[in-house]
Design an enzyme around this catalytic site. Sequence first.
Site, PDB file in Angstrom:
ATOM      1  N   GLN A 171       0.467  -4.099 -12.182  1.00  0.00           N
ATOM      2  CA  GLN A 171       1.775  -3.583 -12.574  1.00  0.00           C
ATOM      3  C   GLN A 171       2.367  -2.645 -11.526  1.00  0.00           C
ATOM      4  O   GLN A 171       1.679  -2.153 -10.638  1.00  0.00           O
ATOM      5  CB  GLN A 171       1.668  -2.864 -13.917  1.00  0.00           C
ATOM      6  CG  GLN A 171       1.354  -3.801 -15.069  1.00  0.00           C
ATOM      7  CD  GLN A 171       1.511  -3.140 -16.427  1.00  0.00           C
ATOM      8  OE1 GLN A 171       0.548  -2.713 -17.036  1.00  0.00           O
ATOM      9  NE2 GLN A 171       2.738  -3.058 -16.900  1.00  0.00           N
ATOM     10  N   HIS A 172       3.668  -2.455 -11.655  1.00  0.00           N
ATOM     11  CA  HIS A 172       4.462  -1.424 -10.962  1.00  0.00           C
ATOM     12  C   HIS A 172       4.817  -1.719  -9.513  1.00  0.00           C
ATOM     13  O   HIS A 172       5.730  -1.096  -8.985  1.00  0.00           O
ATOM     14  CB  HIS A 172       3.775  -0.057 -10.988  1.00  0.00           C
ATOM     15  CG  HIS A 172       3.193   0.343 -12.294  1.00  0.00           C
ATOM     16  ND1 HIS A 172       3.913   0.326 -13.464  1.00  0.00           N
ATOM     17  CD2 HIS A 172       1.960   0.778 -12.620  1.00  0.00           C
ATOM     18  CE1 HIS A 172       3.137   0.740 -14.460  1.00  0.00           C
ATOM     19  NE2 HIS A 172       1.948   1.008 -13.975  1.00  0.00           N
TER      20      HIS A 172
ATOM     21  N   ASP B  89      -1.126  -6.806 -16.053  1.00  0.00           N
ATOM     22  CA  ASP B  89      -2.562  -7.091 -16.146  1.00  0.00           C
ATOM     23  C   ASP B  89      -3.205  -6.552 -17.416  1.00  0.00           C
ATOM     24  O   ASP B  89      -4.025  -7.236 -18.052  1.00  0.00           O
ATOM     25  CB  ASP B  89      -3.301  -6.592 -14.902  1.00  0.00           C
ATOM     26  CG  ASP B  89      -2.987  -5.150 -14.528  1.00  0.00           C
ATOM     27  OD1 ASP B  89      -2.229  -4.478 -15.261  1.00  0.00           O
ATOM     28  OD2 ASP B  89      -3.499  -4.690 -13.486  1.00  0.00           O
TER      29      ASP B  89
END
EC number: 2.7.1.17
Length: 481
Positions: A72-73, A242
């Site tokens: 992520q991110h 995830d």
Amino acid sequence: MPTLVAGIDSSTQSCKVVIRDAETGALVRTGSAKHPEGTEVAPAAWWDVLLRAIESAGGLADVSAASVGGQQHGMVALDAHGEVIRDALLWNDTRSADAAAQLIAEHGGGSEGAAAWTTMTGSVPVASLTVTKLRWLADAEPENAGRVAAVALPHDWLTWKLSGSTDLNDLATDRSDASGTGYFDTAAGTYRHDLLAQALRISEASARAIILPRVCGHREQVGTGDAARGWGHLVLGPGAGDNAAAALGLGMSTGDVAISIGTSGVVSAVSPRPIQDPSGMVTGFADATGEFLPLAVTLNGSRVMDGAARMLGVDHDGLAELALAAEPGAHGLTLVPYLEGERTPNLPHATGSFVGLTLASMNPQDVARASVEGLLCGLADGLEAMTSLGVPVQSIKLIGGAARSAAVQQIAPAIFGREVQVPAPGEYVADGAARQAAWVLSGAAEAPSWTTVESETISGTPTPEVRETYAARRSLIAEKH
């Protein structure tokens, strides 16, 4: 012939592909390939590694659907031609820590600013979130920021690449990954273009011209595979972050908590309602089924044990043997493991510290024990933050690479004060993505039921004194930063 689906896990360290029977979930074949190291990575490297992992898994010629679970991110900034503007900053790149502080200050600062962000998005900005990386880009590389025509996340971009599309309007994502950007209202399920504008220091009108991936339903088809590669028959699911994909792979529901010890440490729980924590300890993300997935995340996961093993000149089995040979509390030695800064608590510039070192504890066994206890105490802080917000906890599943350590398994129940379940080792993120792919393919109202993972239940005598000592020493370090 069975109908096959593919689940892809594009994680920080590698890319894994599992091919499963869509009806039974039976594993047919797998493949993997390693990602480059670093906190700044060219997205093209993810694509090359994905292609190698697909080849390693026997290809997709006989596969009917695929979904991607991704770290992520990560900030994937694209120009008007769909080209990547600069290397992606990953979740564990802390150079945007000052940007996070700025964004909070711009909404009143301190607890007022944190509360404002929590209300707007469900999360308080920290260096991990995409919104802070965009502010860093605006200030550090304004020329690149001015070229931004679309912003994607790693899994969004890989799904788009699998489709073969070059049209930015075909970018698609899901609630779970969008909820980790810092410019998505998790409770309402809508983007906040005003916050995107704030991050990039542009007008809201200009921000609305930037393409953000369409947020799709958790069982919605988002496209088909690249026909030029022979994947035109391949149905593409929306994918997931995830942690949400892992929750789906484990079949988690309300009351289930997963504590994952991989590159990062993650405490995640399924909640039927959005969670808002102004302290920033818990981020209020969404899951991959239509519910919510509050997370408490530490930057320092399995690499704490990697470092301890390297320092002691042993492998992971040797580290576990040493740790289990020591008494709980390690003769008063505590490791506060902020080796790469920290996210929970938000101390990006902190460093790790051994505290309480004496002649009695200056030995390999106590150093090993303190390392494992420090890692688990940090995760226990995240679990406590969850319960303080009313998140129900009925079971704890211990997963991730470090969960295979005998020391982690035996010490965790004592630190958490609860029994833990250790599922059989597996690729839970890739399995969750495969389960989503089967769900999208079937069009059914409920996800496929093939999620049973055999677990071993481990209990132990609680050691609250270890937590108390850790908390006191953690607080002293936090005061210095």
